[in-house]
Design a protein around this motif. Structure first.
Motif, PDB file in Angstrom:
ATOM      1  N   GLN A 340       0.711  -0.805   0.001  1.00 58.30           N
ATOM      2  CA  GLN A 340      -0.008  -0.280  -0.307  1.00 58.30           C
ATOM      3  C   GLN A 340       1.318   1.211   0.345  1.00 58.30           C
ATOM      4  O   GLN A 340       2.279   1.118   0.336  1.00 58.30           O
ATOM      5  N   GLU A 376      -8.654  -1.153  -5.089  1.00 58.45           N
ATOM      6  CA  GLU A 376      -8.046  -2.104  -4.183  1.00 58.45           C
ATOM      7  C   GLU A 376      -8.422  -3.455  -5.937  1.00 58.45           C
ATOM      8  O   GLU A 376      -9.818  -3.766  -6.267  1.00 58.45           O
ATOM      9  N   PRO A 415      -6.650  -1.586  -0.094  1.00 60.17           N
ATOM     10  CA  PRO A 415      -6.373  -0.567  -0.829  1.00 60.17           C
ATOM     11  C   PRO A 415      -5.231  -0.048  -1.391  1.00 60.17           C
ATOM     12  O   PRO A 415      -4.773   0.104   0.513  1.00 60.17           O
TER      13      PRO A 415
END
Lengths: 464, 279
Positions: A340, A376, A415
């Motif tokens: 991420q 995502e 995400p």
């Protein structure tokens, strides 16, 4: 830093000196023509005094020229200076000179000698305008010549392998230089070394390696340029305070690179209103910003139709992406090695970016979606972590994996980024997405026969 | 083996295919979807000069990948098994024709209408693109259609293998649908899983991807359609750098040829042996 400072001092010194000699046009004019009486440019330079003008008539001059005093050389009816394929064609060594309206061709092709079309060495405040350079290794090489102006030239290098090419324009310790409205192609780089406060505006750079390349050059600006079909549109490295506006980075697709624009150890960037289209990677961020108190501000750009919109090397922080339009990039944002993003900003003051893959709605009509945008995708996470799997792109399996991760949230990845205030309308200028073209006759004929053949066949089979 | 007999048998098979509801349904839906996909595509792009076709080619490839294997596998799988179930196969073989002629005639008689259906879908879509001003390199467009024909041929062969081993058409269709799922989704999924779990390198992933005819078709189409093979990631770059673009396309075409010839041969051998035992 010491070097930088020294180059500043140098720039100021030369500017002061050249300022004295560049302004008054008090000299006489010497006329050069193939028909004589003066038929060689070198001869004219020999007999001229500083401040003179040399007016060169049309024709081909087979000579290499060294301008060692402040002179203004003007071509009338497009004279051609042909270096004959060895060495540097024109070398200007006096500040405040000018070279206008020539065709310069046939430099040598030794990279180690830096064979050049027009070389400026310690010639600050010189004007190079309206020349055509062809078949040159380096185009215009500006060495220790601050406050030079390079305007309206066409440069076309030698069409050899990239590793054997020279730079279209190279700046070397030449701060305050302006490079405006030039057309540059088939070269290696347009490169700025150790030069500050330059302006690069309205140029077109095509078919090269790096359309624009800053190396250790602070406080620079470039705007309204087009960087097209290069390995990399712009590669900005080891510099502070670079601003760029309204440039177009289109179809830069070098193998292994292919960045529209790449940042490496780059601080305090302001980038706005640029179009970054159809590159392998739209924006590539490597260790930028580098300084801990620096932020890069990337706003109001259109990043569209790239294979990857923005590619982050791991642990990149302090980039602010505001009000950009991310349109139909095959992968909007890549985090190399997977994982991420943290410490970057995707919205400010309640306004984020436009994302073409946003699934949400704008209930109150303020142009901002009510649900945050999250990037995502299980397939993208997989290929970020294991790039080899990119070979499965466009296969039904990629879609199947997405479907599975929606159906079974257990395997949904974290995400990559969240934009709290996604915009619902893109800032994509009209004409970018569609524009009518002429119907292609060849395609119509082929398509018609592809339709007609089966129909005739079916009809025949039915009858018999 | 007489060419004339094969052609007569192929003609008979083709006429039956054209009456087959599955076949008509697939042809119509493939054409409609192809036209829809390409008509929502953007036209020529003023800034980049890229035609709409280039960017939507991926969707078209996806459509081919979903439809063509399905129709080839299903029609192939019921070709022999259906006739065997009806008893018409015995009747057919009682005529003065050899088994080879029957087999070749059936294969041709099914392959040709499938290829014409693909051509119909591509042609209609191409007209749409051209009228909207997309330039869409015409040669590349035709090449993609030809690649789809190869894909159809290889999966039809596989369908024939299913068919010679099945006594009932319904069972054959079941197996064909499972194979379709295997080739389109499960196979690639397995390769991806293996690649992640065993941390396979570029060469291994490339070799594994070559096993799947559908994946081979996709890679070939991307290489034919666009100069941007780097879109296929490190594996694509590796392949093109190592074998050259033409070399890779040659390898891919060979794989598709192998996928056509070997199942076809297996199916034919089984067909001839099996029948002898039955009678």
């Amino acid at each position: 830093m010491t070097k930088c400072f020294l180059s500043y001092l140098y720039a100021i010194a030369v500017l002061t000196l050249s300022g004295a000699s560049v302004v008054p046009a008090f000299g006489t004019t010497i006329r050069v023509s193939p028909d004589g009486p003066v038929s060689s440019i070198a001869e004219a330079i020999n007999s001229a005094s500083p401040g003179d003008t040399i007016s060169v008539e049309g024709g081909v001059y087979h000579e290499r020229i060294v301008v060692d005093k402040t002179l203004s050389l003007t071509g009338v009816n497009n004279p051609v200076i042909d270096g004959g394929g060895t060495g540097t064609v024109i070398e200007i060594k006096a500040p405040g000179s000018a070279l206008k309206g020539f065709t310069v061709r046939g430099s040598g092709s030794h990279l180690s000698n830096e064979d050049t079309g027009i070389l400026l060495d310690t010639a600050g405040g010189t004007l190079i305008e309206g020349n055509r350079l062809t078949d040159v290794l380096f185009g215009i090489y500006i060495k220790n010549s601050p406050h030079t102006v390079i305007r309206g030239n066409t440069i076309r290098g030698k069409d050899v392998q990239m590793t054997e090419r020279g730079d279209g324009i190279r700046l070397w310790y030449s701060s305050g230089t302006k490079i405006i409205d030039n057309d540059i192609s088939v070269i290696r780089d347009l490169v700025i070394w150790w030069s500050s406060d330059t302006l690069i505006k309205g140029n077109v750079v095509e078919e090269g390696r790096y359309g624009l390349h800053y190396m250790s050059s602070n406080h620079n600006k470039f705007e309204d340029n087009v960087f097209r079909n290069n390995y990399v549109g712009g590669f900005l490295m080891y510099s502070v305070d670079i601003q760029f506006y309204r440039n177009r980075f289109v179809n830069n697709r070098g193998v292994g690179t292919g960045y529209g624009i790449g940042f490496k150890d780059l601080d305090d960037v302001v980038a706005s209103d640029n179009l970054i289209i159809d590159n392998r990677v739209g924006i590539f961020l490597d260790n930028s910003p580098y300084l801990v108190d620096s932020w890069n501000k990337i706003s109001d750009n259109v990043i569209a139709f790239n294979d990857i919109g923005v590619s982050f090397m791991p642990s990149i922080r302090r980039n602010a992406f505001h009000e950009n339009s991310f349109v139909d990039n095959d992968e909007q944002v890549e985090v190399r090695g997977g994982g991420q993003l943290a410490g970057n900003e995707w919205s400010s003051g309640g306004s984020g970016n436009y994302w073409s893959d946003y699934i949400g709605y704008d209930e109150n009509g303020d142009g901002i979606g009510e649900i945050p945008y999250t990037s995502e995708s299980l397939f993208e996470s997989l290929i970020d972590a294991k790039p080899e799997l990119r070979i499965f792109v466009f296969s039904p399996v990629a879609k199947a994996i997405e479907l599975a991760s929606r159906a079974f949230p257990v395997i949904k990845p974290e995400p990559k980024l969240t934009d709290e205030y996604p915009r619902v309308r893109s800032g994509i200028p009209p004409g970018l997405r569609t524009g009518g073209g002429e119907p292609s006759a060849k395609l119509i004929i082929l398509s018609l026969s592809m339709v007609a053949l089966p129909l005739i066949f079916y009809a025949y089979m039915r009858k018999s | 083996m007489e060419i004339r007999n094969i052609l007569i048998l192929a003609g008979k098979e083709t006429r039956e295919s054209l009456k087959n509801r599955w076949f008509v349904l697939y042809t119509v839906s493939f054409s409609v979807l192809a036209v829809l996909i390409l008509s929502i595509a953007p036209g020529r792009n003023e800034i980049t000069g890229i035609s709409g076709y280039g960017r939507t080619a991926a969707s078209l490839i996806n459509l081919v990948l979903l439809f063509v294997p399905l129709i080839a596998l299903i029609t192939g799988s019921i070709s022999i098994s259906g006739e065997r179930e009806n008893g018409t196969l015995q009747y057919l073989l009682s005529h003065p024709v050899t088994k080879a002629e029957v087999f070749a005639g059936k294969f041709l008689g099914i392959l040709v209408p499938i290829c014409f259906s693909i051509s119909l879908g591509f042609g209609l879509a191409g007209i749409g693109v051209a009228l909207r001003g997309g330039s869409g390199d015409a040669a590349e467009f035709v090449l993609t259609a030809l690649l789809s024909w190869l894909l159809a041929a290889s999966l039809l062969s596989v369908g024939f293998v299913v068919s010679v081993f099945s006594r009932r058409a319904s069972k054959a269709i079941g197996v064909a649908v499972f194979l379709w799922l295997l080739i389109i989704v499960l196979g690639d999924l397995g390769i991806m899983g293996t690649a992640v779990a065993m941390d396979l390198g570029i060469k291994q992933v490339f070799a594994l991807a070559l096993l799947n005819p559908a994946e081979v078709f996709k890679i070939a189409s991307v290489l034919v359609l666009s100069p941007r093979f780097e879109i296929l990631g490190p594996v694509g770059v590796y392949a093109v750098r190592t074998f050259g673009r033409e070399g890779v396309i040659f390898i891919l075409l060979s794989v598709m040829a192998v996928w056509t010839v070997i199942p076809f041969a297996c199916a034919f051998l089984t067909f001839s042996i099996w029948r002898r035992e039955e009678s």
